[in-house]
Write an enzyme that holds these catalytic residues in place. Structure first.
Site, PDB file in Angstrom:
ATOM      1  N   LYS A 111      30.735  10.403   7.141  1.00 20.85           N
ATOM      2  CA  LYS A 111      31.382  10.247   5.612  1.00 20.85           C
ATOM      3  C   LYS A 111      32.099   8.890   5.619  1.00 20.85           C
ATOM      4  CE  LYS A 111      31.815  15.210   4.414  1.00 20.85           C
ATOM      5  NZ  LYS A 111      30.871  15.302   3.689  1.00 20.85           N
ATOM      6  N   LYS A 193      18.340  16.142   7.195  1.00 18.82           N
ATOM      7  CA  LYS A 193      18.516  17.548   7.311  1.00 18.82           C
ATOM      8  C   LYS A 193      18.399  18.033   6.011  1.00 18.82           C
ATOM      9  CE  LYS A 193      23.093  19.339   7.688  1.00 18.82           C
ATOM     10  NZ  LYS A 193      23.847  20.457   7.795  1.00 18.82           N
ATOM     11  N   LYS A 196      22.501  21.804   1.528  1.00 18.97           N
ATOM     12  CA  LYS A 196      23.008  22.274   0.161  1.00 18.97           C
ATOM     13  C   LYS A 196      23.119  21.129  -0.735  1.00 18.97           C
ATOM     14  CE  LYS A 196      25.306  26.210   2.408  1.00 18.97           C
ATOM     15  NZ  LYS A 196      26.516  25.464   3.034  1.00 18.97           N
TER      16      LYS A 196
END
Ligand code: ATP
Ligand code: LTN
Length: 328
Positions: A111, A193, A196
């Site tokens: 991040k 990957k 969501k």
């Protein structure tokens, strides 16, 4: 009976990666282990969540735990926020974790590297709360997807350090990563990957997706021009990913799958993948609808909360006595 602990964040609709990497395995393990499966609703707010959407995701997540086959008579199912001791043990473990260790966590480092703005203290201390979730219940094993391995390793280090400082207190857990399905990749970009937070939505199969959409997503999955169904993660990552999905749901090996589709077009292979995925999801979705109608979720969560709270109170009390912060 050995204990397993794992959780899923309700940050969005659960997807096939969550199912194959984690949830499906929780269900398998519940027969032979005491499976403690909770909803990590504190971890999910380390990144801002719209409160209304979060309500939907929370309820869906609980219903999906049950629809995927978690049985409240075998497993302990609860909400992280229903057991206040998690946050308190999390703070105590923060005080036994070094900044250098937290700085090395790839989830946080990624991040920072992506220059994400407004990173919170919650994201930084996420792994120590996760350690609390695990160490609270003397877990022997932690079944997770590949991306969580590093967090479980930190949990082990913190447990060992605490035990050395204060005397034997925590069991040192081991991660359990599935051989197949530990990292399901995005259908639209097999270098990432399945997640969501997939912005395009095309790469991610949600467990509650309409089956026609599931079929469409699989049929348009990114592949290559090699025209052979061969398990080669580096040169054919899209095909390898579809093979992994197929293998996870059929139990077939990669070489069996290669043989089955030898000389066939990708279209045929994709149709076969879509059929097994749609069969599995049809079953889950039917159970999901029954569970939502039957309204058993509150009862399940209450039962889980009662069991978990008792264990958590005992553990926290022991920890606080060991470190000397309680007046005795
Ligand atoms: P996101 O999907 O938003 O990236 P996440 O994976 O970081 O979320 P959770 O939803 O809490 O976080 O993950 C629950 C479990 O599912 C974890 O054990 C995680 O390792 C596993 N998991 C998540 N994505 C995948 C994936 N693509 N393949 C295999 N396992 C996965
Ligand atoms: N960090 C995990 C979710 C999670 C978890 C846990 C998993 C929170 N606490 C304890 C296993 C054990 C994730 O992002 N998937």
């Amino acid at each position: 009976m050995k204990t397993m602990v794992s959780g899923i964040k309700p940050t969005g609709q659960l997807h096939l990666g969550n199912y194959l990497g984690a949830l499906k395995n929780f269900v398998t393990y519940q027969d032979d282990y005491h499976m403690i499966a909770f909803i990590a609703n504190l971890h999910c707010i380390t990144v801002y969540q719209d409160p209304k959407e979060l309500q939907t995701y929370l309820k869906d997540c609980i219903a999906l735990y049950l629809a995927c086959g978690l049985d409240p008579d075998k497993a302990t199912i609860f909400l992280q926020t229903d057991v206040l001791e998690h946050a308190q043990l999390g703070f105590i473990l923060n005080c036994n974790t070094y900044l250098g260790e937290l700085n090395r966590m790839t989830q946080y480092k990624d991040k920072v590297a992506k220059n994400e703005i407004n990173l919170t203290g919650g994201i930084y201390t996420y792994p120590t709360l996760m350690a609390a979730d695990i160490l609270m219940y003397d877990a022997d094993y932690v079944p997770v997807g590949d991306d969580q391995k590093q967090h479980v390793e930190l949990t082990r280090d913190v447990a060992i350090r605490f035990n050395n400082r204060y005397g034997e207190t925590f069991k040192v857990p081991e991660p359990i990563i599935p051989k197949t399905g530990a990292r399901i990749m995005s259908l639209s970009d097999p270098s990432k990957k399945m997640s969501k937070s997939d912005e395009s939505n095309k790469g991610c199969i949600y467990l509650l997706d309409d089956l026609k959409i599931v079929h469409k997503k699989i049929m348009s999955a990114v592949t290559d021009d090699k025209a052979q169904v061969k398990y080669d993660v580096h040169n054919q990552p899209g095909i390898a990913n579809l093979m992994t999905i197929y293998a996870s749901l059929t139990g077939k090996t990669m070489s069996e799958i290669e043989k089955e589709f030898e000389g066939q077009l990708y279209g045929n292979f994709k149709k076969a993948v879509s059929a097994v995925v749609c069969d599995e999801l049809a079953m889950i979705q039917e159970k999901y609808r029954n569970i939502v109608e039957s309204n058993i979720m509150d009862e399940v969560l209450l039962k889980g909360k009662q069991f978990a709270s008792k264990k958590a109170q005992e553990k926290l009390d022991l920890v606080q006595k060991k470190i000397g912060i309680e007046i005795r």
